[in-house]
Design a protein around this motif. Sequence first.
Motif, PDB file in Angstrom:
ATOM      1  N   GLN A 110      -4.675  -4.177   7.426  1.00 12.00           N
ATOM      2  CA  GLN A 110      -3.381  -3.883   8.048  1.00 12.00           C
ATOM      3  C   GLN A 110      -2.786  -5.093   8.777  1.00 12.00           C
ATOM      4  OE1 GLN A 110      -1.690  -1.041   7.578  1.00 12.00           O
ATOM      5  NE2 GLN A 110      -3.375  -0.410   6.244  1.00 12.00           N
ATOM      6  N   TYR A 111      -1.523  -4.949   9.104  1.00  7.56           N
ATOM      7  CA  TYR A 111      -0.734  -5.927   9.860  1.00  7.56           C
ATOM      8  C   TYR A 111      -0.645  -5.419  11.293  1.00  7.56           C
ATOM      9  CZ  TYR A 111       3.767  -7.956  11.470  1.00  7.56           C
ATOM     10  OH  TYR A 111       4.775  -8.555  12.182  1.00  7.56           O
ATOM     11  N   LEU A 112      -1.167  -6.205  12.235  1.00  7.38           N
ATOM     12  CA  LEU A 112      -1.208  -5.790  13.634  1.00  7.38           C
ATOM     13  C   LEU A 112      -0.195  -6.573  14.458  1.00  7.38           C
ATOM     14  CD1 LEU A 112      -5.056  -5.493  14.314  1.00  7.38           C
ATOM     15  CD2 LEU A 112      -3.498  -3.858  13.230  1.00  7.38           C
ATOM     16  N   VAL A 113       0.418  -5.870  15.401  1.00 11.45           N
ATOM     17  CA  VAL A 113       1.396  -6.472  16.311  1.00 11.45           C
ATOM     18  C   VAL A 113       0.913  -6.238  17.740  1.00 11.45           C
ATOM     19  CG1 VAL A 113       3.290  -6.180  14.668  1.00 11.45           C
ATOM     20  CG2 VAL A 113       2.800  -4.357  16.316  1.00 11.45           C
ATOM     21  N   PRO A 114       1.492  -6.944  18.721  1.00 13.68           N
ATOM     22  CA  PRO A 114       1.020  -6.806  20.111  1.00 13.68           C
ATOM     23  C   PRO A 114       1.100  -5.369  20.614  1.00 13.68           C
ATOM     24  CG  PRO A 114       2.463  -8.710  19.888  1.00 13.68           C
ATOM     25  CD  PRO A 114       2.555  -7.944  18.604  1.00 13.68           C
ATOM     26  N   PHE A 115       0.031  -4.940  21.295  1.00 11.13           N
ATOM     27  CA  PHE A 115      -1.267  -5.592  21.390  1.00 11.13           C
ATOM     28  C   PHE A 115      -2.294  -4.685  20.731  1.00 11.13           C
ATOM     29  CE2 PHE A 115       1.034  -7.437  25.010  1.00 11.13           C
ATOM     30  CZ  PHE A 115       0.816  -8.781  24.767  1.00 11.13           C
ATOM     31  N   GLY A 116      -2.456  -4.842  19.440  1.00 11.47           N
ATOM     32  CA  GLY A 116      -3.406  -4.042  18.697  1.00 11.47           C
ATOM     33  C   GLY A 116      -2.809  -2.856  17.976  1.00 11.47           C
ATOM     34  N   LYS A 117      -1.505  -2.834  17.829  1.00 12.96           N
ATOM     35  CA  LYS A 117      -0.837  -1.730  17.164  1.00 12.96           C
ATOM     36  C   LYS A 117      -0.610  -2.069  15.690  1.00 12.96           C
ATOM     37  CE  LYS A 117       3.389   1.078  17.531  1.00 12.96           C
ATOM     38  NZ  LYS A 117       4.662   1.230  18.283  1.00 12.96           N
ATOM     39  N   VAL A 118      -0.807  -1.098  14.792  1.00  8.73           N
ATOM     40  CA  VAL A 118      -0.531  -1.311  13.373  1.00  8.73           C
ATOM     41  C   VAL A 118       0.980  -1.335  13.179  1.00  8.73           C
ATOM     42  CG1 VAL A 118      -0.779  -0.389  11.030  1.00  8.73           C
ATOM     43  CG2 VAL A 118      -2.684  -0.213  12.662  1.00  8.73           C
ATOM     44  N   GLY A 119       1.489  -2.449  12.651  1.00 14.48           N
ATOM     45  CA  GLY A 119       2.923  -2.614  12.462  1.00 14.48           C
ATOM     46  C   GLY A 119       3.351  -2.377  11.025  1.00 14.48           C
ATOM     47  N   LYS A 120       4.644  -2.411  10.817  1.00 11.80           N
ATOM     48  CA  LYS A 120       5.214  -2.244   9.479  1.00 11.80           C
ATOM     49  C   LYS A 120       5.452  -3.600   8.852  1.00 11.80           C
ATOM     50  CE  LYS A 120       7.536   2.180  10.363  1.00 11.80           C
ATOM     51  NZ  LYS A 120       8.836   2.901  10.340  1.00 11.80           N
ATOM     52  N   VAL A 121       4.989  -3.757   7.615  1.00 12.74           N
ATOM     53  CA  VAL A 121       5.188  -5.017   6.913  1.00 12.74           C
ATOM     54  C   VAL A 121       6.573  -5.043   6.277  1.00 12.74           C
ATOM     55  CG1 VAL A 121       2.744  -5.294   6.446  1.00 12.74           C
ATOM     56  CG2 VAL A 121       4.180  -4.118   4.783  1.00 12.74           C
ATOM     57  N   ALA A 122       6.972  -6.227   5.854  1.00 14.04           N
ATOM     58  CA  ALA A 122       8.264  -6.383   5.201  1.00 14.04           C
ATOM     59  C   ALA A 122       8.285  -5.667   3.864  1.00 14.04           C
ATOM     60  CB  ALA A 122       8.551  -7.869   4.986  1.00 14.04           C
ATOM     61  N   LYS A 123       9.470  -5.294   3.418  1.00 18.38           N
ATOM     62  CA  LYS A 123       9.624  -4.673   2.104  1.00 18.38           C
ATOM     63  C   LYS A 123       9.020  -5.558   1.020  1.00 18.38           C
ATOM     64  CE  LYS A 123      11.985  -0.871   3.010  1.00 18.38           C
ATOM     65  NZ  LYS A 123      11.459   0.483   2.679  1.00 18.38           N
ATOM     66  N   ALA A 124       9.126  -6.870   1.202  1.00 12.77           N
ATOM     67  CA  ALA A 124       8.615  -7.813   0.216  1.00 12.77           C
ATOM     68  C   ALA A 124       7.093  -7.765   0.107  1.00 12.77           C
ATOM     69  CB  ALA A 124       9.064  -9.226   0.564  1.00 12.77           C
ATOM     70  N   ALA A 125       6.419  -7.148   1.070  1.00  8.70           N
ATOM     71  CA  ALA A 125       4.962  -7.060   1.043  1.00  8.70           C
ATOM     72  C   ALA A 125       4.473  -5.762   0.415  1.00  8.70           C
ATOM     73  CB  ALA A 125       4.406  -7.190   2.460  1.00  8.70           C
ATOM     74  N   ASP A 126       5.377  -4.904   0.009  1.00  7.50           N
ATOM     75  CA  ASP A 126       5.007  -3.662  -0.648  1.00  7.50           C
ATOM     76  C   ASP A 126       4.683  -3.922  -2.119  1.00  7.50           C
ATOM     77  OD1 ASP A 126       5.312  -2.216   1.636  1.00  7.50           O
ATOM     78  OD2 ASP A 126       7.381  -1.610   1.223  1.00  7.50           O
ATOM     79  N   GLY A 127       4.045  -2.937  -2.771  1.00 14.71           N
ATOM     80  CA  GLY A 127       3.792  -3.054  -4.202  1.00 14.71           C
ATOM     81  C   GLY A 127       2.581  -3.900  -4.520  1.00 14.71           C
ATOM     82  N   GLU A 128       2.546  -4.405  -5.755  1.00 10.80           N
ATOM     83  CA  GLU A 128       1.377  -5.104  -6.267  1.00 10.80           C
ATOM     84  C   GLU A 128       1.566  -6.616  -6.347  1.00 10.80           C
ATOM     85  OE1 GLU A 128      -1.545  -3.609  -6.908  1.00 10.80           O
ATOM     86  OE2 GLU A 128      -0.576  -1.857  -6.038  1.00 10.80           O
ATOM     87  N   ASP A 129       2.596  -7.149  -5.704  1.00  5.43           N
ATOM     88  CA  ASP A 129       2.838  -8.583  -5.786  1.00  5.43           C
ATOM     89  C   ASP A 129       1.668  -9.392  -5.240  1.00  5.43           C
ATOM     90  OD1 ASP A 129       5.207  -8.269  -7.020  1.00  5.43           O
ATOM     91  OD2 ASP A 129       6.479  -8.862  -5.347  1.00  5.43           O
ATOM     92  N   GLY A 130       0.905  -8.811  -4.340  1.00  9.78           N
ATOM     93  CA  GLY A 130      -0.241  -9.518  -3.785  1.00  9.78           C
ATOM     94  C   GLY A 130      -1.275  -9.877  -4.832  1.00  9.78           C
ATOM     95  N   GLU A 131      -1.413  -9.040  -5.860  1.00 12.93           N
ATOM     96  CA  GLU A 131      -2.383  -9.313  -6.914  1.00 12.93           C
ATOM     97  C   GLU A 131      -1.955 -10.520  -7.742  1.00 12.93           C
ATOM     98  OE1 GLU A 131      -5.357  -7.763  -7.102  1.00 12.93           O
ATOM     99  OE2 GLU A 131      -4.625  -6.906  -5.217  1.00 12.93           O
ATOM    100  N   ALA A 132      -0.661 -10.620  -8.037  1.00 13.85           N
ATOM    101  CA  ALA A 132      -0.158 -11.777  -8.780  1.00 13.85           C
ATOM    102  C   ALA A 132      -0.327 -13.050  -7.961  1.00 13.85           C
ATOM    103  CB  ALA A 132       1.312 -11.567  -9.152  1.00 13.85           C
ATOM    104  N   LEU A 133      -0.058 -12.961  -6.671  1.00 17.90           N
ATOM    105  CA  LEU A 133      -0.230 -14.118  -5.790  1.00 17.90           C
ATOM    106  C   LEU A 133      -1.692 -14.527  -5.725  1.00 17.90           C
ATOM    107  CD1 LEU A 133       0.758 -16.155  -3.682  1.00 17.90           C
ATOM    108  CD2 LEU A 133       0.490 -14.358  -1.945  1.00 17.90           C
ATOM    109  N   PHE A 134      -2.587 -13.557  -5.646  1.00 19.88           N
ATOM    110  CA  PHE A 134      -4.013 -13.852  -5.574  1.00 19.88           C
ATOM    111  C   PHE A 134      -4.454 -14.594  -6.830  1.00 19.88           C
ATOM    112  CE2 PHE A 134      -7.748 -12.620  -3.012  1.00 19.88           C
ATOM    113  CZ  PHE A 134      -8.765 -13.091  -3.822  1.00 19.88           C
TER     114      PHE A 134
END
Length: 346
Positions: free
Chosen positions: A304-328
């Motif tokens: 997860q993406y954490l924001v101050p101080f220890g709260k789970v935050g919302k990621v950008a729309k661009a971080a949704d989906g499977e783009d992370g696999e292509a980047l990896f």
Amino acid sequence: MCQDNSAGAAFDPAADIPDLTGRVALITGANSCGIGFEITKRLAAAGARVYLGCRHAGRARKAMADIRESLKRESMDPRKLGEKRLAPQMEFLHLDLITVESVRETVEDFLRKETRLDILICNAVTLSKQYELNEDGVETTMAVNYIGHFALTTLLQPLLLHTALLPGADVRIVMMTSALHTKVPKDIKLHTQADLNATKAQFLSCKDSRMACYRRYFVSKLALVLFTRSLQRRLDAHELPNPIIVTCVHPGMVSSENMKSQVPAPFRPLLPLFSITPPRGAYTPLFAATAPVVRTRRREYAGQYLVPFGKVGKVAKAADGEDGEALFRISEEIVRSSTRGCGRES
């Protein structure tokens, strides 16, 4: 600022980090009086052996001396007299994230020194002022902020997995990102090396403009968010008895020297009005790296993406989906290509 409804709201690194005696930590970019410095200080105070992954030995040694002096002053606080204090264990580890080969040399050096790694915090950052490609053929902001940390983490992965099998293991990986990753257009693609090397300038002649530099920085921070999610999925596939926890962290708007350098001098006195100090900026990454609740509520925090101080935050729309696999996949290819002494476009 502090969120009362967040799990980390009451977390105080000076008091709440558990005993880390016998644990080993590696922090990148820990040699200046910023977040990395404060993270190193608190982990060392808790008993961990902490490696400062930095380019400059002199600056690292000064940071270590300053940390020792600061902890010595704390131990003289009348409220803390009588507390058992261990001598801080810190070592310099030469690390230059600019090329994969230099990272590989650092990993080989580290493996000669240590047989375990419990905490890895990828904190180092750059905001390159000039558009250029490194020896791997990667744009320098992306190379330092993302590809260098990708190489460091994946090359250390066998050691991290080994450590996770030891009794009482609690292995954590923390990526320092930024809320500015949300400024990236939601339709951006990071599927090829050409995507990573995009100038982010409206016109080619503007590739060295301040705005183009900022945009490349934003994208490098998005890449770390995507990497966090993909890495967590891959580590979960190992089905370890004590699974490794990966998080990415926005520490808040911190009045570090790096930030001050980006603000025009007349406006710097106003920074305290809308920023937090480096010690406060270290709260969320330290929470991610050490807080017992992150382990007991692993399903809530892992990947997860954490924001101050220890709260789970919302990621950008661009971080949704499977783009992370292509980047990896393209990141793996860049690391493999570096062994042949060349970067390669895809």
